[in-house]
Design a protein around this motif. Sequence first.
Motif, PDB file in Angstrom:
ATOM      1  N   ARG A 108      -1.579  -1.626 -14.357  1.00  0.00           N
ATOM      2  CA  ARG A 108      -2.411  -2.609 -13.664  1.00  0.00           C
ATOM      3  C   ARG A 108      -1.738  -3.960 -13.815  1.00  0.00           C
ATOM      4  O   ARG A 108      -1.368  -4.370 -14.917  1.00  0.00           O
ATOM      5  CB  ARG A 108      -3.830  -2.654 -14.267  1.00  0.00           C
TER       6      ARG A 108
ATOM      7  N   LYS B 161      -3.523  -3.982   0.206  1.00  0.00           N
ATOM      8  CA  LYS B 161      -4.812  -4.695   0.217  1.00  0.00           C
ATOM      9  C   LYS B 161      -4.882  -5.714   1.348  1.00  0.00           C
ATOM     10  O   LYS B 161      -5.812  -5.668   2.163  1.00  0.00           O
ATOM     11  CB  LYS B 161      -5.074  -5.349  -1.135  1.00  0.00           C
TER      12      LYS B 161
ATOM     13  N   GLY C  83      -3.434  -5.397  -8.606  1.00  0.00           N
ATOM     14  CA  GLY C  83      -2.992  -4.129  -8.041  1.00  0.00           C
ATOM     15  C   GLY C  83      -2.393  -3.257  -9.111  1.00  0.00           C
ATOM     16  O   GLY C  83      -2.621  -3.466 -10.309  1.00  0.00           O
ATOM     17  N   GLU C  84      -1.634  -2.289  -8.648  1.00  0.00           N
ATOM     18  CA  GLU C  84      -0.985  -1.417  -9.614  1.00  0.00           C
ATOM     19  C   GLU C  84       0.412  -1.108  -9.114  1.00  0.00           C
ATOM     20  O   GLU C  84       0.615  -0.903  -7.912  1.00  0.00           O
ATOM     21  CB  GLU C  84      -1.832  -0.162  -9.816  1.00  0.00           C
ATOM     22  N   THR C  85       1.400  -1.167 -10.007  1.00  0.00           N
ATOM     23  CA  THR C  85       2.718  -0.631  -9.669  1.00  0.00           C
ATOM     24  C   THR C  85       3.131   0.243 -10.829  1.00  0.00           C
ATOM     25  O   THR C  85       2.895  -0.088 -11.995  1.00  0.00           O
ATOM     26  CB  THR C  85       3.809  -1.704  -9.497  1.00  0.00           C
ATOM     27  N   GLU C  86       3.765   1.321 -10.508  1.00  0.00           N
ATOM     28  CA  GLU C  86       4.252   2.288 -11.504  1.00  0.00           C
ATOM     29  C   GLU C  86       3.186   2.584 -12.540  1.00  0.00           C
ATOM     30  O   GLU C  86       3.452   2.630 -13.743  1.00  0.00           O
ATOM     31  CB  GLU C  86       5.517   1.751 -12.189  1.00  0.00           C
TER      32      GLU C  86
ATOM     33  N   HIS D 288      -5.089   2.470  -6.945  1.00  0.00           N
ATOM     34  CA  HIS D 288      -5.952   1.295  -6.870  1.00  0.00           C
ATOM     35  C   HIS D 288      -5.495   0.229  -5.891  1.00  0.00           C
ATOM     36  O   HIS D 288      -6.089  -0.834  -5.824  1.00  0.00           O
ATOM     37  CB  HIS D 288      -6.073   0.673  -8.268  1.00  0.00           C
ATOM     38  N   GLY D 289      -4.396   0.498  -5.194  1.00  0.00           N
ATOM     39  CA  GLY D 289      -3.961  -0.496  -4.217  1.00  0.00           C
ATOM     40  C   GLY D 289      -3.024  -1.527  -4.796  1.00  0.00           C
ATOM     41  O   GLY D 289      -2.819  -1.587  -6.017  1.00  0.00           O
ATOM     42  N   CYS D 290      -2.428  -2.321  -3.918  1.00  0.00           N
ATOM     43  CA  CYS D 290      -1.456  -3.319  -4.374  1.00  0.00           C
ATOM     44  C   CYS D 290      -1.409  -4.492  -3.410  1.00  0.00           C
ATOM     45  O   CYS D 290      -2.214  -4.593  -2.492  1.00  0.00           O
ATOM     46  CB  CYS D 290      -0.069  -2.701  -4.507  1.00  0.00           C
ATOM     47  N   ASP D 291      -0.419  -5.373  -3.634  1.00  0.00           N
ATOM     48  CA  ASP D 291      -0.325  -6.581  -2.823  1.00  0.00           C
ATOM     49  C   ASP D 291       0.147  -6.298  -1.395  1.00  0.00           C
ATOM     50  O   ASP D 291       0.176  -7.198  -0.576  1.00  0.00           O
ATOM     51  CB  ASP D 291       0.612  -7.598  -3.484  1.00  0.00           C
TER      52      ASP D 291
ATOM     53  N   GLU E 192       2.908   2.787  -1.737  1.00  0.00           N
ATOM     54  CA  GLU E 192       2.731   4.012  -2.521  1.00  0.00           C
ATOM     55  C   GLU E 192       1.283   4.529  -2.520  1.00  0.00           C
ATOM     56  O   GLU E 192       1.026   5.657  -2.904  1.00  0.00           O
ATOM     57  CB  GLU E 192       3.209   3.805  -3.963  1.00  0.00           C
ATOM     58  N   HIS E 193       0.355   3.714  -2.067  1.00  0.00           N
ATOM     59  CA  HIS E 193      -1.044   4.130  -2.133  1.00  0.00           C
ATOM     60  C   HIS E 193      -1.577   4.789  -0.874  1.00  0.00           C
ATOM     61  O   HIS E 193      -2.649   5.374  -0.883  1.00  0.00           O
ATOM     62  CB  HIS E 193      -1.927   2.926  -2.496  1.00  0.00           C
TER      63      HIS E 193
END
Lengths: 849, 116
Positions: free
Chosen positions: B73, A529, B67-70, A523-526, A491-492
């Motif tokens: 944080r 990143k 990270g971030e989802t929906e 901010h990014g995610c798993d 999503e990023h």
Amino acid sequence: MQHYQVIVIGNGMVGHRFVEHMISINKPTDSTFSVMVFSEEKHLAYDRVQLSSVFADKSEKELTLTSKDYYINNQVDVSINEKVNYIDKQSKTITTSIGRTFSFDKLIMATGSYPFVPPIKGIHQDHIHVYRTFEDLRDIKSSAAGAKTGVVIGGGLLGLEAANALKQLGLETHVVEFAPQLMPVQVDESGGQILRKKIEEIGVKVHLEKSTSQISAGTESRFTLNFADQSYLDTDVVVFSAGIRPQDELARQFDLDVGERGGIVINDFCQTSHPDIYAIGECALWQDKVFGLVAPGYQMAKVAQTHLVEGSASELKFEGADMSTKLKLLGVDVASIGDAHGQTKGSLSYSFINEVEQIYKKIVISEDARHLLGAVMVGCTADYGNWIQLYLNKIDLPEYPESLLVPYAEDTGSTSGGIEALPESAQICACNDVSKGQVISCIKNGATNLAEVKSQSNAATGCGGCGQLVGQVLDAELLKLGVEVNDHLCEHFEYNRTDLFDIIRVKQIKTFEQLISEYGSGHGCDLCKPAVASILASLWNEPVLNRNHVSLQDTNDAFLANMQKNGTYSVVPRVPGGEITADKLIVIGEVAKEFNLYCKITGGQRIDLFGAQLHELPLIWKKLIDAGFETGHAYGKALRTVKSCVGKTWCRFGVQDSTSMAILLEERYRGIRSPHKIKMAVSGCARECAEAQSKDFGVIASEKGWNLFVGGNGGMRPRHADLFATDLSDEELIRYIDRIMIFYIRTAERLQRTSVWLESLSGGLDYLRSVVVEDKLSIADDMENQMQHLINSYKCEWKDTIEDPQKLKRFKHFINSDKPDPQVIFVEERKQIKPAQVEVAEAKLTAQA
Amino acid sequence: MSIRETNGKTWVDICELNDIEIDTGVCAELNGEQVAIFRVSPDNKLYSISNFDPLAKVNMLSRGIIGETEGKRVVFSPLYKHPFCLETGQCTQEGSAKVKAYQVRAYENRVQLRLT
Ligand code: SRM
Ligand SMILES: Cc1cc2nc3c(=O)[nH]c(=O)nc-3n(C[C@H](O)[C@H](O)[C@H](O)COP(=O)(O)OP(=O)(O)OC[C@H]3O[C@@H](n4cnc5c(N)ncnc54)[C@H](O)[C@@H]3O)c2cc1C
Ligand code: SF4
Ligand code: FES
């Protein structure tokens, strides 16, 4: 007289399938049918379709489809080497060649067909054969002993298969055909010409328009074949393959209806002219057609069995079958679809001949140019999958039907438009009989990628030819379900990995922050990143625990070790090529002992030490590094191991020094981050003890150098690697691996192994060769520079870490205390530690408290 | 363990702010409990939840990727990647999994947890 409810005459492939259907309904119910089976042959059913493979790699036993025990255990009586000679329709009895008589309620005739041998003078002699049974093949084999030449009479599909067999037996092989072309039933004249050229190229001699008039004794060889046109041919072995005839002898003798040109007449339920007698398989004639393939026979077996059990309530009917075929004969790809000869009234045809590569293709289309009616392919059958769908499902053709013939047409849109038009019943995977509907239900059950569809439905796990179609169905369905089918990383970022790779490379981006602020959002995610961390490392190769990068790393990279189920880590030092000195083995042993680690030899020819706690990792690595070890990257999506065999240094068969080459490769590519892990192996000869063909890069020694294989995989979906190039020098080998590896790093998706990457690369292996060998994209220099940079900037990450106090701060369980995690508890098994089960750990903790 | 009182609340001193790399976590011991503390960009905000992943049954949430989802944080647990909300400790994937959240602050460049 013994009575059976069901008697089956013939135990070929179809008769056996019928019995299996009977057994499957017999099992769960008490009302078992009594069944008796007669086989004229000395064997129970075997896989006749694969018959020729007894000349190659299979034994008769491997082709066997059933056993006497299996029948008996399932209450089926069976007698082999006993022919049914007599049927009495009135009393409903049969009598056999040894004079036994039995009565029946229902009779199944599954007598198959027999090879037609034209009435020629001199055919009844030794060394003159047909090609249908195990016995025939055994006889051919013994005739071939001491013989020089062999002739197959008949240039049809089976004739060419027989010719291949003679060739494998080492005979100089000839094919004699009455018609002016080979395979007259399946392909047209031009196709036949190309086929002939290709077959002659591999050393089989073809004689067309020859009719054999007599076989007489030869002078140099056993026989002379005399042809009607006065020409002749000397030979030692003759195999007749001049067509098959339905075995309808019993029907003729005992007044069941037969067709004008043979075949036992059946209706849609497979009943003959006597309602209690059924005929199925190659002996049956349905709507004036005999079906010489096994699949229609199997359908008949099902139809007849259902009707026999359910009677008039049965709705299952035989509805004919498509006789399209795709096969490899004498190494030549040949396929035929529907009306290959364009016999339909008003039909039009287009054809394509590529004289350079000897490819012929023809399509036959309907008068209104809307539907595909038939096709012929010789030399390349890549289009078969698409075309058979167009044909079977009457899909509208593109505006210019000839566009189908242009090879590797850029625009595959026409067929993906076609996917939508396919009905759910359409068969997508022929190998495993998977319909479009079944693929769709996998997607409804949650499958979102090809791998999941494959494992749920088996589609695309046979010849693989339907892979693209399955992919198209998948994409189309996901779209319908509202799943956005984009290849965005997450999503990023609205880019896929390849796009991001190019952006980072061209814009010289060095950090994740810079990338996400300019090209992403949030901010990014798993997902993004670690993917970006990997790209940054593949390009700039800064240590992954540097301040800018540390927060991007996935679990294992984050602490340069693989996290185990109880939160402890494993330690894997690199052992290049699997070669290790006694001193180093001792060091590993001492370290393992000091820190009480579990030791295991891995599948990658090295040693894994398990159970290290976070704070122990730097202490362990300090000792290992001091003893000359370096990190093995077991935690990284990077080069893992290069397995080797001992090669010519020790092994009596070795032809190259595989161990040295493995070490050279491992030291060259160590530490290079890639979309997924990379494994390699080097074997010292074709015996392949290092299992190189299951690796991303496999190297196998040849007399002249090295053969390079790419795209192999063990693991979840094993795939044999493809041969990329042969007889390479050391320099060539390394140059090719350098380029392929960088090309993979640049173009693969996130977590895509080379196997899947290669399969999804459009243009496939040939395209990869054109990029790597011919430098079609003019990027070879650039790719080599990138590789050189990576090699020059290699640093052992663990050495770098233990020398940097800032990095070391993270290797503590508590930031405010030196204690280890009190909840990590081990128990003992086979004299080593293992993680305690959660319950045991809890009990121990309470006891301590 | 050094303890400071401000506004009637008890804050326990843990470490230097710079002991925590940006966008990573550490684990602290607080009265026998294991507490994960995260320092999160862009504004260096501190969050704190329990270090114990109730699904993997291991103390290691502090080592997860942030990270971030929906719009929330989260930290992704290292073993099976379950996301836990940094604010509340709620697992955003398995509704039944929730861990304790703690109060944390940066005070004169020191990281402090509030004693509960
Ligand atoms: C230790 C080892 C098993 C062993 O006891 O022998 C092992 C252990 C793990 N394998 Fe493996 N694999 C090991 C050899 C293999 C092999 C055999 C080989 O390399 O010859 C394969 C099949 C070959 C292949 O990869 O094509 C193999 C196929 C996998 C896969 C499936 C990959 C695939 O594409 O199908 C995974 C999962 C993944 O990578 O996504 C995996 C993942 C893992 C991980 C990393 C799982 C994880 O994330 O915790 C395991 C942790 C290792 C550790 O903690 O150190 N491991 N794994 C072997 C280490 C070899 C080494 O020295 O580095
Ligand atoms: C070399 C070769 C390659 C082939 N390749 C393919 C292929 O690639 N694809 C494909 O679809 N098909 C192929 N076929 C055809 C396929 O093998 C047949 O369609 C299939 O075997 C037909 O099965 P069936 O049971 O009807 O007949 P059969 O397998 O011929 O079985 C009939 C059995 O009945 C026995 N029998 C006959 N009369 C009596 C009697 N009165 N009493 C007792 N027993 C009797 C016969 O001895 C025989 O064992 C190939 C055939 C051959 C020979
Ligand atoms: S691959 Fe060949 S050289 Fe290597 S060990 Fe096996 S037999 Fe020997
Ligand atoms: S057609 Fe699907 S795998 Fe062969």
